[in-house]
Design an enzyme around this catalytic site. Structure first.
Site, PDB file in Angstrom:
ATOM      1  N   CYS A 175       2.340   0.296  -8.669  1.00 15.06           N
ATOM      2  CA  CYS A 175       3.506   0.789  -7.925  1.00 15.06           C
ATOM      3  C   CYS A 175       4.757   0.782  -8.791  1.00 15.06           C
ATOM      4  CB  CYS A 175       3.728  -0.023  -6.664  1.00 15.06           C
ATOM      5  SG  CYS A 175       3.835  -1.785  -6.971  1.00 15.06           S
ATOM      6  N   GLY A 195       0.260   4.985   4.877  1.00 15.55           N
ATOM      7  CA  GLY A 195      -0.411   3.919   5.623  1.00 15.55           C
ATOM      8  C   GLY A 195       0.569   2.868   6.098  1.00 15.55           C
ATOM      9  N   GLY A 196       1.522   2.531   5.245  1.00 15.08           N
ATOM     10  CA  GLY A 196       2.500   1.518   5.604  1.00 15.08           C
ATOM     11  C   GLY A 196       3.391   1.962   6.745  1.00 15.08           C
ATOM     12  N   GLU A 249       5.482  -3.325   1.257  1.00 14.38           N
ATOM     13  CA  GLU A 249       5.830  -2.879  -0.099  1.00 14.38           C
ATOM     14  C   GLU A 249       5.059  -1.593  -0.289  1.00 14.38           C
ATOM     15  OE1 GLU A 249       5.000  -1.978  -3.457  1.00 14.38           O
ATOM     16  OE2 GLU A 249       4.472  -3.996  -4.159  1.00 14.38           O
ATOM     17  N   GLY A 272       0.819  -1.202   0.000  1.00  8.48           N
ATOM     18  CA  GLY A 272       0.000   0.000   0.000  1.00  8.48           C
ATOM     19  C   GLY A 272       0.853   1.251   0.000  1.00  8.48           C
ATOM     20  N   SER A 273       0.293   2.326   0.527  1.00  8.56           N
ATOM     21  CA  SER A 273       0.951   3.632   0.442  1.00  8.56           C
ATOM     22  C   SER A 273       2.047   3.774   1.487  1.00  8.56           C
ATOM     23  CB  SER A 273      -0.085   4.733   0.665  1.00  8.56           C
ATOM     24  OG  SER A 273      -0.529   4.711   2.009  1.00  8.56           O
ATOM     25  N   VAL A 274       2.945   4.720   1.246  1.00  8.33           N
ATOM     26  CA  VAL A 274       3.999   5.021   2.207  1.00  8.33           C
ATOM     27  C   VAL A 274       3.369   5.479   3.526  1.00  8.33           C
ATOM     28  CG1 VAL A 274       5.944   6.534   2.735  1.00  8.33           C
ATOM     29  CG2 VAL A 274       5.680   5.621   0.424  1.00  8.33           C
TER      30      VAL A 274
END
Lengths: 509, 509
Positions: free
Chosen positions: A285, A228-229, A248, A224-226
């Site tokens: 991505c 949220g991750g 990732e 997912g996103s930077v």
């Protein structure tokens, strides 16, 4: 917050209509999910490598059997279109079977048998090494691959192959599809009399956080996103007992066209780039994030051709309205940096999106004041920088964040290649030559990862090595034969690749 | 805090006298250290696998040449005694050469060559995988292994083998020895005309923190306490760009003697245990932490014998006065939990320490209120629990934190082994049978690690796989032959173990 009554809506991105509601998982129930998973761990271990591979084959067959329902629900919920989803389902089933193949082949165990002996340091005991599953893992599925990086996706496939029960936190962009896929997998498990905790689905953000902090969860996979991750990565690291978080995240993928390539292959590059930038509505991505073109006639001509092609791409629905809105906000903010940036064409009003084309001055890309230009934009977005020398593009590459991929298109007898490749090697998990980064082959040697922010670990989430995330080594010292795992017992021949007394030995073919 | 003027004293633990002072590294200078390291990375990469192995051999030879100085300084600074330090120096040199052997053998690269082809998903590009060094790494050396887990220790050896420049944060318990070892390594590097940043030594706590937060450091290796390791782990994870932190922390190692073993091998076990509990003044992370004995005549007799042997162990100096003081505080606190605990013998007043023997009720070991009994005590400490059934010991094992090792001594036709081993397998990095956990063999298949708090990662810090901590995978897609690393080029035969089109192939022998 009374999350017990929260609902996760299934929304049709094309109409905005709510198709259906699913109850969010009560975070207070997560402890029970984890207990069920723990209680199912032994069943997966007892299946053995080959048994788990068979189970993964069965999952694939059941998903194929349900293809029409899966494609219908998937398209209604994601607007990705049936052809793309059909391809993704094939990939998902391929991945399930491939991870089974990895389990059967057995080298993932890194088995080593060293008999007692004498070294320069004196007597050495018998030492045998293998890998064991870490225990229940949580998998956060992706918005943009509702099948291949979701409930039955690569994280789940590799975790089951390793022998780990999985609790998937389904993505809110496709709850109905998540429920359908989980139900297919449950049907397979029920037929086999499996315990209830081998594969479970949880929905809702609070349940997701509860999973990451539950003491019984041993590792987390995330796509997912930077933003949220990173939040979940921090949560995993702040536990009393920290656990690995395999995220990732986003990637701004550099794509460099050399002067010779622009001269020789303009048409091939423009056509391929247009497809790579806008396929799946740019929601990949691995989509090229910054395209570097030579600031000469060849580069300018290639750019004009690319712009024309991009302008012909029909407007499309993104996965969610929020994503479309974020796409528009980000591209507008970039365009507003004018004269550092130049918008080509226009950014439409919605609800669909058109490819946004931004030309960025390479000095602005490298400037500390314009971090915005080095952040991922999720959607059909083309950022182009013209460079005047190999050294300039090399310096620009070094200011970009670490990425999943780096691509270089070169021409005949191209001598400017080496410094560009070296800059990419140092910051990308995969370097692509004369091709396009979108489309990640599922193979033994694929690496889909990179350093932060592309990934939170050095592990891959695609390919054979993905299984390594869910394992921990265990060494046996002077163990009696009957205690040892089957793979570590003395036999006449090895059945899996095994290091015997320091020498790697492969099974007879 | 004006750290520029801070001094790190070299103290003789036997007299408490300050032998010498070393300037602490100014944390503001760490950025320069890291720049030098970055500027040296290419030199190490260009050396190649075999060149780096030769360099490691040279380090070992130079340390052997300086043996007398090393042993003299080491003993004066640590009080570990010359015989122990001579053995540790041999181990250190063995490790340097062993990591070179790992580099020469080459399977650590996980090389994979897959030629372009067609799969069920369509055409697949040429994909080749290898591993690249991550870049400059910081190594925090241990107090208790001033050679083998210090400046030229296993972390440094494996990082150099991988191709990473190293900045060691020397331990404050042995700065003079750290300087001597670093000077030996620098002499080797200077003879080879190496750049200044291949191996550097920093001293002082502030410099250590500056290392972990420097943007140019790519990974951290650490051997030390849970408390110190956790603080640095959190720091590494809280960076804007988090980096992996490979910490080998504390461990409470379970040691189970079955009823039959106590009957049949009481003498062997008591003698070995006494040595394992008190060797190196108990300052070993693999020292048995809780000894489980059967609550029967055999177990009680074994215990009496062990107590007699422990009482004969002469008092000894710990590595530092602070450690001796902490040892006394912790053992006194445990003894004060009476009647849950029983102190056998006495805890002396200092400055030397005697083995402390605490008998703990197994129910107290498992109680939430007495976490103290499940924490590592650093020093010559024997905690013994009597158990009445296999099920009880199994439950006790599950309440202990995850450990580096678990040991079980069994007797002939012992049928109670399996549940104990299963409990250990789930929480220990190494399971030892009929032996002692102290003494970690340096081999291909050793695993010296475990889950938190034994380790902050699933990686080992001893053995061949230790090199994996300092590498990141990189995949090449359709790369021209001249761009590929040597190991990934097409040849008639493989020179290192390589997966060719999915099949693992080993070099001809």
């Amino acid at each position: 917050m009374n999350s017990a009554t929260d609902l996760v809506p299934s929304i049709d991105p094309r109409s905005g209509a709510v198709r259906q509601h699913f109850p969010a998982t009560d975070p207070h129930e997560i402890a029970e999910y984890v207990q069920r998973a723990q209680a199912s761990a032994r069943w997966l271990v007892d299946l053995g490598r080959v048994g788990r591979a068979d189970l993964l084959d069965d999952f694939a067959a059941e998903l194929e059997r349900r293809e029409s329902a899966i494609l219908e629900i998937g398209d209604a919920e994601t607007a990705l279109g049936v052809p793309r989803l059909r391809g993704e389902l094939a990939r998902t089933c391929f991945q399930l079977r491939f991870q089974g193949e990895v389990a059967r082949e057995g080298s993932y165990l890194g088995a080593s048998i060293e008999h007692a002996g004498v070294t320069a340091l004196g007597p050495r005991p018998d030492i045998r090494l293998t890998r064991a599953p870490v225990g229940p893992v949580a998998v956060f599925s992706a918005s943009n691959f509702p099948l291949a990086f979701s409930v039955a996706g690569g994280d789940t496939a590799s975790a089951i192959a390793a022998g780990c029960p999985v609790i998937v936190k389904g993505h809110s962009a496709h709850p109905a599809l998540s429920v359908e896929v989980a139900s297919a997998m449950k049907a397979v498990l029920d037929r086999r009399g499996a315990p209830a905790g081998v594969l479970q689905l949880a929905l809702g953000r609070s349940a997701g956080r509860a999973l990451v902090t539950d003491p019984g969860i041993a590792a987390v996979g995330f796509t997912g996103s930077v933003e949220g991750g990173r939040a979940l990565f921090d949560l995993a690291g702040s536990r009393e007992r920290p656990i690995p978080f395999f995220g990732e995240l986003g990637s701004v993928n550099p794509f460099v066209v050399t002067a010779r390539a622009a001269q020789e292959k303009a048409d091939e590059i423009a056509t391929g780039l247009c497809a790579s930038l806008t396929g799946s509505v740019g929601q990949l991505c691995t989509r090229p994030g910054v395209v570097f073109l030579p600031d000469d006639d060849g580069g300018r001509a290639l750019f004009s051709r690319l712009v024309r092609l991009l302008e012909e791409v029909p407007p499309a629905y993104m996965l969610t309205e929020a994503m479309a809105s974020s796409f528009r906000t980000r591209t507008v903010a970039m365009a507003e940096l004018e004269p550092l940036t130049t918008l080509h064409g226009e950014i439409g009003p919605g609800p669909t999106v058109r490819p946004a084309i931004i030309e960025t001055a390479i000095s602005a890309l490298m400037s500390e004041d314009t971090a915005l230009l080095r952040e991922e934009v999720f959607g059909p977005f083309a950022q182009v920088c013209f460079y005047s020398s190999t050294d300039e593009v090399r310096r620009a590459l070094r200011t970009l964040p670490d990425a999943l991929t780096g691509t270089v298109f070169s021409g005949s007898s191209d001598d400017g290649l080496k410094p560009i490749v070296e800059a990419m090697e140092s910051r990308s998990g995969r370097v692509i030559f004369d091709g396009f980064p979108t489309g990640v082959a599922v193979t033994w040697g694929m690496h889909h990862g990179g350093s932060y922010p592309a990934s939170t670990s050095a592990f891959t989430s695609v390919g054979a090595a993905a299984i390594q995330r869910w394992l921990r080594p265990i060494a046996y010292q002077n163990a009696p034969e009957e205690i040892l795992p089957e793979e570590l017992r003395d036999r006449g021949v090895v059945v899996i690749p095994t290091r015997i007394d320091g020498v790697l030995v492969t099974p007879p073919r």
